[in-house]
Scaffold this active site. Structure first.
Site, PDB file in Angstrom:
ATOM      1  CG  ASP A   1       8.113  -6.184  -1.277  1.00 10.50           C
ATOM      2  OD1 ASP A   1       7.910  -5.996   0.327  1.00 10.50           O
ATOM      3  OD2 ASP A   1       7.765  -7.202  -2.250  1.00 10.50           O
TER       4      ASP A   1
ATOM      5  CG  HIS B   1       8.223  -7.631   7.257  1.00  8.48           C
ATOM      6  ND1 HIS B   1       6.969  -8.540   7.598  1.00  8.48           N
ATOM      7  CD2 HIS B   1       6.961  -6.636   6.180  1.00  8.48           C
ATOM      8  CE1 HIS B   1       6.266  -8.830   7.767  1.00  8.48           C
ATOM      9  NE2 HIS B   1       6.007  -7.691   5.855  1.00  8.48           N
TER      10      HIS B   1
ATOM     11  CG  HIS C   1       6.390  -3.251   3.788  1.00  7.57           C
ATOM     12  ND1 HIS C   1       6.124  -3.580   2.837  1.00  7.57           N
ATOM     13  CD2 HIS C   1       6.350  -3.721   5.000  1.00  7.57           C
ATOM     14  CE1 HIS C   1       5.946  -5.041   3.068  1.00  7.57           C
ATOM     15  NE2 HIS C   1       5.114  -4.928   3.888  1.00  7.57           N
TER      16      HIS C   1
HETATM   17  P1  AMP Z   1       3.646  -8.389   4.745  1.00  4.94           P
HETATM   18  O1  AMP Z   1       2.439  -8.373   3.871  1.00  4.94           O
HETATM   19  O2  AMP Z   1       3.711  -6.730   5.384  1.00  4.94           O
HETATM   20  O3  AMP Z   1       3.375  -9.590   5.745  1.00  4.94           O
HETATM   21  O4  AMP Z   1       4.401  -8.461   3.584  1.00  4.94           O
HETATM   22  C1  AMP Z   1       5.620  -8.460   3.103  1.00  4.94           C
HETATM   23  C2  AMP Z   1       5.677  -8.520   1.784  1.00  4.94           C
HETATM   24  O5  AMP Z   1       7.123  -9.483   1.637  1.00  4.94           O
HETATM   25  C3  AMP Z   1       5.758  -8.400   0.316  1.00  4.94           C
HETATM   26  O6  AMP Z   1       5.935  -7.191   0.247  1.00  4.94           O
HETATM   27  C4  AMP Z   1       6.102  -9.148  -0.594  1.00  4.94           C
HETATM   28  O7  AMP Z   1       6.249  -9.224  -1.405  1.00  4.94           O
HETATM   29  C5  AMP Z   1       7.771  -9.720   0.499  1.00  4.94           C
HETATM   30  N1  AMP Z   1       8.200 -10.259  -0.387  1.00  4.94           N
HETATM   31  C6  AMP Z   1       7.982 -11.815   0.072  1.00  4.94           C
HETATM   32  N2  AMP Z   1       8.636 -12.521   0.104  1.00  4.94           N
HETATM   33  C7  AMP Z   1       9.629 -11.981  -0.389  1.00  4.94           C
HETATM   34  C8  AMP Z   1      11.103 -12.195  -1.077  1.00  4.94           C
HETATM   35  N3  AMP Z   1      11.672 -13.536  -1.180  1.00  4.94           N
HETATM   36  N4  AMP Z   1      11.958 -11.529  -1.405  1.00  4.94           N
HETATM   37  C9  AMP Z   1      11.975 -10.099  -0.774  1.00  4.94           C
HETATM   38  N5  AMP Z   1      10.352  -9.703  -0.623  1.00  4.94           N
HETATM   39  C10 AMP Z   1       9.659 -10.801  -0.322  1.00  4.94           C
END
Ligand code: AMP
Length: 111
Positions: free
Chosen positions: A28, A95, A97
């Site tokens: 992340d 996704h 986490h």
């Molecule tokens: P959510 O709030 O469950 O949709 O989580 C989205 C996650 O994607 C967040 O923890 C962000 O930090 C992560 N994220 C967004 N853009 C990227 C990226 N380019 N590379 C890695 N993680 C990302």
């Protein structure tokens, strides 16, 4: 194309931890714990709700293989998928986490 589809296509770089032909695990960009990995299917599904059960089943095996490889199983970790607005989902591509490497802490009771 959504941001995670751009990661899969290679248009946006990522720090890959593990992948096979169906799934990708990567770091992340904004880690909330010592270990913060995202696991996504390479095919686009908007959330857990719209993902076929067989994909979720395969993803379970992939995540179990990953956590074993990273030695997370003994001390544990947290597995989360946010769904929709109330769930706090920001990226509309399924996704999970994986949070760990330290005590993640309890969910705070906000009632
Ligand atoms: P959510 O709030 O469950 O949709 O989580 C989205 C996650 O994607 C967040 O923890 C962000 O930090 C992560 N994220 C967004 N853009 C990227 C990226 N380019 N590379 C890695 N993680 C990302």
């Amino acid at each position: 194309m959504c941001i995670f589809c751009k990661i899969i296509s290679g248009d946006i770089p990522n720090k890959t931890i593990m992948e096979n032909e169906t799934f990708l695990a990567f770091e992340d960009i904004n880690p909330l714990r010592k270990i913060h990995i995202l696991v996504i299917p390479k095919e686009h599904f908007s959330s857990f709700n719209t993902t076929p059960a067989n994909i979720i089943g395969q993803m379970t095996g992939f995540i179990q293989e990953l956590t074993k490889k990273l030695n997370l199983n003994e001390n544990g970790y947290r597995l989360i998928t946010n769904i929709g607005e109330n769930g706090g989902q920001e990226v509309e591509h399924l996704h999970f986490h994986i949070l760990g490497g330290e005590k993640v802490g309890r969910l705070v009771d906000k009632r």
